[in-house]
Scaffold this motif. Structure first.
Motif, PDB file in Angstrom:
ATOM      1  N   SER A  50       0.835  -1.195   0.000  1.00 48.96           N
ATOM      2  CA  SER A  50       0.000   0.000   0.000  1.00 48.96           C
ATOM      3  C   SER A  50       0.870   1.246   0.000  1.00 48.96           C
ATOM      4  O   SER A  50       0.729   2.115   0.861  1.00 48.96           O
ATOM      5  CB  SER A  50      -0.914  -0.025   1.219  1.00 48.96           C
ATOM      6  OG  SER A  50      -0.130  -0.042   2.398  1.00 48.96           O
ATOM      7  N   ASP A  51       1.771   1.332  -0.909  1.00 48.69           N
ATOM      8  CA  ASP A  51       2.648   2.492  -1.012  1.00 48.69           C
ATOM      9  C   ASP A  51       1.932   3.570  -1.804  1.00 48.69           C
ATOM     10  O   ASP A  51       1.757   3.459  -3.014  1.00 48.69           O
ATOM     11  CB  ASP A  51       3.964   2.100  -1.689  1.00 48.69           C
ATOM     12  CG  ASP A  51       4.981   3.214  -1.626  1.00 48.69           C
ATOM     13  OD1 ASP A  51       4.883   4.045  -0.706  1.00 48.69           O
ATOM     14  OD2 ASP A  51       5.875   3.243  -2.489  1.00 48.69           O
ATOM     15  N   TYR A  52       1.487   4.611  -1.099  1.00 45.35           N
ATOM     16  CA  TYR A  52       0.747   5.688  -1.745  1.00 45.35           C
ATOM     17  C   TYR A  52       1.724   6.726  -2.279  1.00 45.35           C
ATOM     18  O   TYR A  52       2.748   7.013  -1.651  1.00 45.35           O
ATOM     19  CB  TYR A  52      -0.207   6.344  -0.754  1.00 45.35           C
ATOM     20  CG  TYR A  52      -1.250   5.403  -0.219  1.00 45.35           C
ATOM     21  CD1 TYR A  52      -2.267   4.931  -1.033  1.00 45.35           C
ATOM     22  CD2 TYR A  52      -1.222   4.976   1.096  1.00 45.35           C
ATOM     23  CE1 TYR A  52      -3.232   4.069  -0.553  1.00 45.35           C
ATOM     24  CE2 TYR A  52      -2.178   4.113   1.587  1.00 45.35           C
ATOM     25  CZ  TYR A  52      -3.180   3.664   0.760  1.00 45.35           C
ATOM     26  OH  TYR A  52      -4.129   2.812   1.230  1.00 45.35           O
ATOM     27  N   GLY A 101       1.601  11.191   0.862  1.00 43.23           N
ATOM     28  CA  GLY A 101       1.595  10.782   2.259  1.00 43.23           C
ATOM     29  C   GLY A 101       0.297  11.122   2.966  1.00 43.23           C
ATOM     30  O   GLY A 101      -0.499  11.944   2.501  1.00 43.23           O
ATOM     31  N   PRO A 102       0.076  10.497   4.119  1.00 46.99           N
ATOM     32  CA  PRO A 102      -1.160  10.751   4.860  1.00 46.99           C
ATOM     33  C   PRO A 102      -1.260  12.176   5.395  1.00 46.99           C
ATOM     34  O   PRO A 102      -2.349  12.703   5.562  1.00 46.99           O
ATOM     35  CB  PRO A 102      -1.107   9.736   6.000  1.00 46.99           C
ATOM     36  CG  PRO A 102       0.305   9.325   6.099  1.00 46.99           C
ATOM     37  CD  PRO A 102       0.908   9.499   4.749  1.00 46.99           C
ATOM     38  N   ILE A 103      -0.130  12.827   5.642  1.00 48.43           N
ATOM     39  CA  ILE A 103      -0.155  14.211   6.130  1.00 48.43           C
ATOM     40  C   ILE A 103      -0.683  15.137   5.041  1.00 48.43           C
ATOM     41  O   ILE A 103      -1.496  16.028   5.309  1.00 48.43           O
ATOM     42  CB  ILE A 103       1.254  14.638   6.594  1.00 48.43           C
ATOM     43  CG1 ILE A 103       1.661  13.799   7.808  1.00 48.43           C
ATOM     44  CG2 ILE A 103       1.298  16.122   6.909  1.00 48.43           C
ATOM     45  CD1 ILE A 103       3.077  14.003   8.247  1.00 48.43           C
ATOM     46  N   ILE A 137      -2.656  14.280   2.541  1.00 51.26           N
ATOM     47  CA  ILE A 137      -4.083  13.986   2.363  1.00 51.26           C
ATOM     48  C   ILE A 137      -4.886  14.633   3.486  1.00 51.26           C
ATOM     49  O   ILE A 137      -5.945  15.224   3.243  1.00 51.26           O
ATOM     50  CB  ILE A 137      -4.317  12.464   2.314  1.00 51.26           C
ATOM     51  CG1 ILE A 137      -3.693  11.881   1.042  1.00 51.26           C
ATOM     52  CG2 ILE A 137      -5.805  12.144   2.361  1.00 51.26           C
ATOM     53  CD1 ILE A 137      -3.730  10.385   0.967  1.00 51.26           C
ATOM     54  N   GLY A 138      -4.397  14.546   4.711  1.00 54.75           N
ATOM     55  CA  GLY A 138      -5.073  15.181   5.841  1.00 54.75           C
ATOM     56  C   GLY A 138      -5.159  16.686   5.682  1.00 54.75           C
ATOM     57  O   GLY A 138      -6.204  17.296   5.961  1.00 54.75           O
TER      58      GLY A 138
END
Length: 68
Positions: free
Chosen positions: A34-36, A39-41, A43-44
């Motif tokens: 699941s290498d996006y 990053g989640p930061i 997206i947040g």
């Protein structure tokens, strides 16, 4: 046999050899996990900006009496 004909035959042989290898990709070469790319930061932050701006617009519209 001329030089151009020899080079053409070499390319044809290489191409024909590659045709037989199609579809047989080794398991290690295939990407798994699941290498996006983002990053989640990031997206947040994007969700925060989108939802925050929409809430701000709703509050602004409600306080101004419905006139944008």
């Amino acid at each position: 046999m001329t030089t151009s004909r020899r080079l053409a035959d070499k390319k044809i042989a290489k191409f024909q050899k590659n045709i037989t290898k199609r579809g047989s990709v080794p398991e290690t070469a295939v990407k798994k996990g699941s290498d996006y790319p983002v990053g989640p930061i990031v997206i947040g932050f994007f969700v925060f900006v989108v939802i925050g701006s929409s809430l701000f617009q709703i509050i602004r519209t409600a306080t101004s009496g419905g006139v944008a």
